[in-house]
Design a protein around this motif. Structure first.
Motif, PDB file in Angstrom:
ATOM      1  N   ALA A  34      -8.936  77.871  -6.576  1.00  0.00           N
ATOM      2  CA  ALA A  34      -7.900  77.755  -7.607  1.00  0.00           C
ATOM      3  C   ALA A  34      -6.825  78.811  -7.426  1.00  0.00           C
ATOM      4  O   ALA A  34      -7.126  79.988  -7.240  1.00  0.00           O
ATOM      5  N   GLN A  85       1.807  67.609 -10.872  1.00  0.00           N
ATOM      6  CA  GLN A  85       1.832  68.168 -12.224  1.00  0.00           C
ATOM      7  C   GLN A  85       2.362  67.130 -13.227  1.00  0.00           C
ATOM      8  O   GLN A  85       1.819  66.966 -14.304  1.00  0.00           O
ATOM      9  N   ASP A 160      -2.734  69.642  -9.216  1.00  0.00           N
ATOM     10  CA  ASP A 160      -1.764  70.527  -9.858  1.00  0.00           C
ATOM     11  C   ASP A 160      -1.873  70.358 -11.373  1.00  0.00           C
ATOM     12  O   ASP A 160      -1.417  69.361 -11.914  1.00  0.00           O
ATOM     13  N   GLU A 161      -2.467  71.320 -12.028  1.00  0.00           N
ATOM     14  CA  GLU A 161      -2.690  71.263 -13.483  1.00  0.00           C
ATOM     15  C   GLU A 161      -3.293  69.909 -13.878  1.00  0.00           C
ATOM     16  O   GLU A 161      -2.695  69.142 -14.633  1.00  0.00           O
ATOM     17  N   ALA A 164      -3.582  69.062 -17.773  1.00  0.00           N
ATOM     18  CA  ALA A 164      -2.559  69.612 -18.679  1.00  0.00           C
ATOM     19  C   ALA A 164      -2.289  68.756 -19.923  1.00  0.00           C
ATOM     20  O   ALA A 164      -2.015  69.286 -20.988  1.00  0.00           O
ATOM     21  N   GLU A 175     -13.236  67.507 -15.501  1.00  0.00           N
ATOM     22  CA  GLU A 175     -13.879  68.646 -14.832  1.00  0.00           C
ATOM     23  C   GLU A 175     -15.217  68.233 -14.231  1.00  0.00           C
ATOM     24  O   GLU A 175     -15.573  68.644 -13.130  1.00  0.00           O
ATOM     25  N   MET A 191      -6.822  73.680  -6.432  1.00  0.00           N
ATOM     26  CA  MET A 191      -6.095  73.386  -7.658  1.00  0.00           C
ATOM     27  C   MET A 191      -5.154  74.511  -8.054  1.00  0.00           C
ATOM     28  O   MET A 191      -5.263  75.646  -7.602  1.00  0.00           O
ATOM     29  N   SER A 193      -3.630  76.188 -11.617  1.00  0.00           N
ATOM     30  CA  SER A 193      -3.884  76.122 -13.051  1.00  0.00           C
ATOM     31  C   SER A 193      -3.428  77.382 -13.759  1.00  0.00           C
ATOM     32  O   SER A 193      -3.473  78.473 -13.206  1.00  0.00           O
ATOM     33  N   ASN A 195      -4.820  77.623 -16.662  1.00  0.00           N
ATOM     34  CA  ASN A 195      -5.908  77.629 -17.623  1.00  0.00           C
ATOM     35  C   ASN A 195      -7.090  78.465 -17.103  1.00  0.00           C
ATOM     36  O   ASN A 195      -7.919  78.014 -16.329  1.00  0.00           O
ATOM     37  N   GLN A 198     -10.563  77.043 -17.609  1.00  0.00           N
ATOM     38  CA  GLN A 198     -10.895  75.946 -16.706  1.00  0.00           C
ATOM     39  C   GLN A 198     -11.268  76.478 -15.322  1.00  0.00           C
ATOM     40  O   GLN A 198     -12.257  76.055 -14.740  1.00  0.00           O
TER      41      GLN A 198
END
Ligand SMILES: Nc1ncnc2c1ncn2[C@@H]1O[C@H](COP(=O)(O)OP(=O)(O)OP(=O)(O)O)[C@@H](O)[C@H]1O
Ligand SMILES: [Mg+2]
Lengths: 242, 244
Positions: A34, A85, A160-161, A164, A175, A191, A193, A195, A198
């Protein structure tokens, strides 16, 4: 561990704007890696470089031991897929959108049908195959694009995200699929992110981008407990001011 | 006869001519649709590949070609008529073709007129397809050819609109085909009006000549057919535009 990508002294500029500088990184087959970092730092650009949608300004990108600058682009690109995204949707049915990568690979009709139905089922869109894609809700469109990216079982999946626009239940579902794809197919997953939670839940290794540089690459455990770089600590704990 | 009576009589006679399928009127309509239809077909076969080449392939002289297309979109029809005429007269460079005052000459003139129009509108439709669509094709493993096909599919309604616009323009055009086609009908008379069956006489050129001869009801009949055709084409174009 086998190397999937090796990035050597890579930098990327758009005009005069330097986005990424002096990036060195190896990404291994079958790992979930990530990229994290503040908005605008270059995470999307990084994934686009890996997908060969952008060319490095300087430096090298090695894929499976071969320099991508001299490889036939389509041969490399056809082994991976990227979930954007903000995914673009073909103005046709959900079925045709998901089937696309299989149709261009001339997979037979029966197999396509089965794979598309399975993929829809997997992302919680069973029964939507005839719907016009442009009428899907934001989250449904995101899940359709996810199904479209995974249906042909790429060796490398660039996300990509990926969650989101999704509600918590669907975030959990996606996930879980990401983990399952990796464990069952050995897919290399990279990835981007913002987040932190995540990334903590699903990544094996993390790279932190800041001001155009990859300031730290480390296992998830290390990064979240004992990061080397004080700026990583600040970013992870939300203390980073930007 | 008052002017109102004159018009009412004209319209009544015009509808009689249309609904009795008057052979003179039918032959003129046939020539119009055949000539404009063929010109549109040929122009489409040129314009769509051209629009794709301009959009997807890098080649020298591309900017000049785009300028040519843009200029071509606004060419005055009489100019095109004159140009084609000079090319195909017996002493002209293409005099050997022997096509002065034929349907072929009219098709050629309309082809020159509407190819830029169809190309220009198609180019705009292709340009409106988001770059991300093309990148989606590539990221899913598609080739440049797949990207072109996907773009054609995304731009399909815009391209259909372009073709219909070209057809509408060809149907309504008069200056060019009058010069190169000569507005010829066979001698004699069919159905009691006008002359013999049309050879190179179209709805538009016939309206000019019938009106100047004072054959008002014939002109009105031709006008009604012309406007109905153009209107249906526009309604179709509108429908496809809204589908976009
Ligand atoms: N094609 C381009 N031309 C010019 N600048 C670009 C281009 N693509 C990206 N950039 C710039 O590069 C920088 C990095 O963009 P990028 O999309 O990679 O950031 P990001 O880390 O993904 O951000 P976010 O978290 O907001 O998605 C931004 O400043 C962006 O404006
Ligand atoms: Mg981004």
């Amino acid at each position: 561990m086998k190397e999937m990508f090796r990035i050597e002294n890579l930098s990327k500029s758009f005009g005069n704007k330097k986005v990424l500088q002096n990036i060195n990184l190896k990404i291994f087959t079958g790992e979930i890696f990530a990229f994290m970092g503040p908005s605008g730092v270059g995470k999307t650009t990084m994934l686009r470089l890996l997908n060969l949608l952008e060319m490095p300004t300087t430096g090298k990108l090695i894929f499976n031991g071969n320099d991508t600058a001299i490889l036939q682009k389509n041969n490399v690109m056809s082994r991976m897929s990227m979930l954007f995204q903000r995914p673009a949707i073909f103005n046709t049915s959900v079925f045709n959108n998901i089937a696309y990568s299989l149709v261009i690979r001339r997979v037979d009709k029966k197999t396509i049908e089965k794979k598309v139905i399975d993929a829809l089922d997997l992302v919680g869109l069973a029964g939507c195959e005839k719907q016009k894609s442009l009428t899907l809700s934001g989250g449904e469109a995101q899940r359709m694009a996810f199904a479209r990216a995974i249906v042909f079982k790429p060796d490398v999946l660039l996300l990509d995200e990926p969650t989101a626009n999704l509600d918590p239940a669907n975030v959990a579902k996606i996930e879980e699929i990401i983990r399952k794809i990796r464990s069952e197919l050995g897919t290399t997953i990279i990835m981007a992110s913002h987040n932190i939670h995540q990334v903590r839940r699903i990544a094996d290794r993390v790279g932190i981008l800041l001001n155009g540089e990859l300031i730290e690459v480390n296992s998830k455990e290390q990064i979240f407990t004992h990061p080397f770089d004080a700026r990583s600590y600040a970013f992870i704990n939300g203390e980073f001011i930007y | 006869m008052s002017s109102a009576e004159f018009l009412v009589q004209g319209f009544i006679k015009a509808f009689e001519l249309i609904f009795s399928l008057n052979p003179y009127i039918v032959s003129i309509t046939g020539v119009s649709v055949r000539v404009s239809g063929t010109a549109t077909l040929l122009a489409t076969l040129t314009a769509i590949p051209l629009a794709f080449a301009i959009s997807f392939i890098h080649f020298r002289g591309k900017q000049a070609l785009i300028t040519l297309v843009n200029t071509g979109m606004g060419l005055p029809p009489v100019f095109v008529g004159l140009f084609v005429f000079l090319m195909i007269v017996p002493v002209g460079p293409f005099g050997f073709l022997n096509i002065v005052y034929t349907k072929e000459a009219m098709i050629l003139a309309q082809y020159i007129l509407i190819t830029p129009i169809i190309t220009g509108i198609s180019l705009a439709a292709i340009k409106a397809v988001p770059k991300l669509i093309i990148e989606t094709v590539y990221t899913l493993g598609g080739t440049e050819k797949d990207a072109a096909v996907a773009t054609l599919k995304e731009a399909r309604f815009g391209i259909i609109t372009a073709v219909l616009a070209g057809f509408g323009r060809a149907l309504a055009e008069v200056g060019a085909i009058l010069i190169v086609g000569g507005n010829i009908a066979h001698t004699g008379s069919v159905g009691g009006i006008g002359e013999g069956l049309s050879e190179t006489r179209t709805l538009t050129t016939a309206i000019t000549s019938e009106t100047s001869k004072g054959e008002i009801s014939t002109s009105i009949a031709l006008g009604i057919i012309l406007i109905s055709l153009v209107l249906s084409v526009n309604i179709m174009a509108n429908y496809f535009q809204r589908r976009d």
